[in-house]
Scaffold this active site. Sequence first.
Site, PDB file in Angstrom:
ATOM      1  N   GLU A 114       0.861  -3.127   5.681  1.00 29.36           N
ATOM      2  CA  GLU A 114       1.774  -3.929   4.884  1.00 29.36           C
ATOM      3  C   GLU A 114       3.139  -3.257   4.791  1.00 29.36           C
ATOM      4  O   GLU A 114       3.343  -2.140   5.286  1.00 29.36           O
ATOM      5  CB  GLU A 114       1.201  -4.115   3.472  1.00 29.36           C
ATOM      6  CG  GLU A 114       0.983  -2.810   2.724  1.00 29.36           C
ATOM      7  CD  GLU A 114       0.200  -2.996   1.433  1.00 29.36           C
ATOM      8  OE1 GLU A 114       0.461  -3.967   0.714  1.00 29.36           O
ATOM      9  OE2 GLU A 114      -0.664  -2.143   1.139  1.00 29.36           O
ATOM     10  N   ARG A 191     -10.002   1.186  -4.210  1.00 25.80           N
ATOM     11  CA  ARG A 191      -9.373   1.922  -5.310  1.00 25.80           C
ATOM     12  C   ARG A 191      -9.754   3.391  -5.244  1.00 25.80           C
ATOM     13  O   ARG A 191     -10.931   3.749  -5.239  1.00 25.80           O
ATOM     14  CB  ARG A 191      -9.813   1.357  -6.661  1.00 25.80           C
ATOM     15  CG  ARG A 191      -9.236   0.005  -7.000  1.00 25.80           C
ATOM     16  CD  ARG A 191      -9.451  -0.330  -8.475  1.00 25.80           C
ATOM     17  NE  ARG A 191      -9.337  -1.771  -8.670  1.00 25.80           N
ATOM     18  CZ  ARG A 191     -10.375  -2.598  -8.755  1.00 25.80           C
ATOM     19  NH1 ARG A 191     -11.601  -2.111  -8.689  1.00 25.80           N
ATOM     20  NH2 ARG A 191     -10.184  -3.879  -8.917  1.00 25.80           N
TER      21      ARG A 191
END
Length: 378
Positions: A114, A191
């Site tokens: 990204e 995470r």
Amino acid sequence: MGHILWVEPVFKEMIWGGKQLKEKYGYAIPSDQTGECWAPSAHPNGDNTIKEGEFKGQTLSKVFDEHRELFGNIKDKQFPLLVKIIDACNDLSVQVHPNDEYAGLHENSLGKTECWYVLDCKEDTKMVMGHHAKTKEELVKAIENDDYDQLLNKFDIKKGDFFYIPSGTIHAICKGSLIYEAQQSSDITYRVYDYHRKDKDGNERQLHVKQSIDVTTVPYKPYDLAKQVEETIENGTRKELVSSNYLTLNKYDMTGYNKVKNDKPFQLVSIIEGQGTVEGKEVKKGDHFVIRFYSPLETIGGGIVLEPNGVKRRKRKEINEHDIKKENIEKNIKEDIKENIKKNGNDNAEKNRKEKSVIYKQIEEKYLAAGFFPPLTA
């Protein structure tokens, strides 16, 4: 058939979300804890609906699946890109994303590379990007010892900053940020750390420590901003913020009329500042659309536009083979036209025109069959 697909955003409520998407862009958000705007998006977790035109009411994924010719007949099994605007009223978790290979094997998904463009931020806003571990052993030790103050690379950001984030990069958006994100169309997040925050029942959110260690790149290598390219356009500038194997992102600062070339199978467009017209239609900041296969774009107005596309770069050998094959096609087309003119006689202009028209109709098929984009005019 219209060459612009206007999409309706999808909004996501998040525990860290806020109301800037309403205040900055006028979106009708579901609550004051809205964290994300997805547009353009064809991901099943946030599939956009086409707002007008021939495909009005259909989802972007459906149009992509059933009308691949609008997207240059690319071979991707799914729409490859996803764009978000992220409103971080609080810190997001420290996280990392897998590459295509790991995500395909373990998640049946694309990986996630990204990039971020800082649309706005409060004074002294931070960002986490990368880490200081030199080896996997150092990374594991820091995670096991909860030593994130020493592990994480944290720094101040400002409006207009840009970051390219390959899969495997530990990162986190921090409170006070408004971020434009262009990414592979994936919703897989591991995470690493969540600041030991607890929900109303006293439970911490799930972490993905094993997966995070598996996919994190060690050592961290920041993207070289010196690779960016800027050029002057008719009324404004175009800056290529990044060009990688997964996406290319261009930033246009426009001050008037421009005709923007589109030499890609498709482009995603987000207007982040200003107002004007696109192909005669009034637009403003917060509008998003997809430009179909090889369509140029006429714009009038002032503002800032971010435009990603997901065409993978080819290796030099592939480019050479591609160009040689394309030259041969063009040579054959020219010979066909020349032969027909010779056969019909130069004085028969109307018949020549008709013969050329028939040949020109075949040009697009020849290009597409060979895996190329046809020219705008023959």
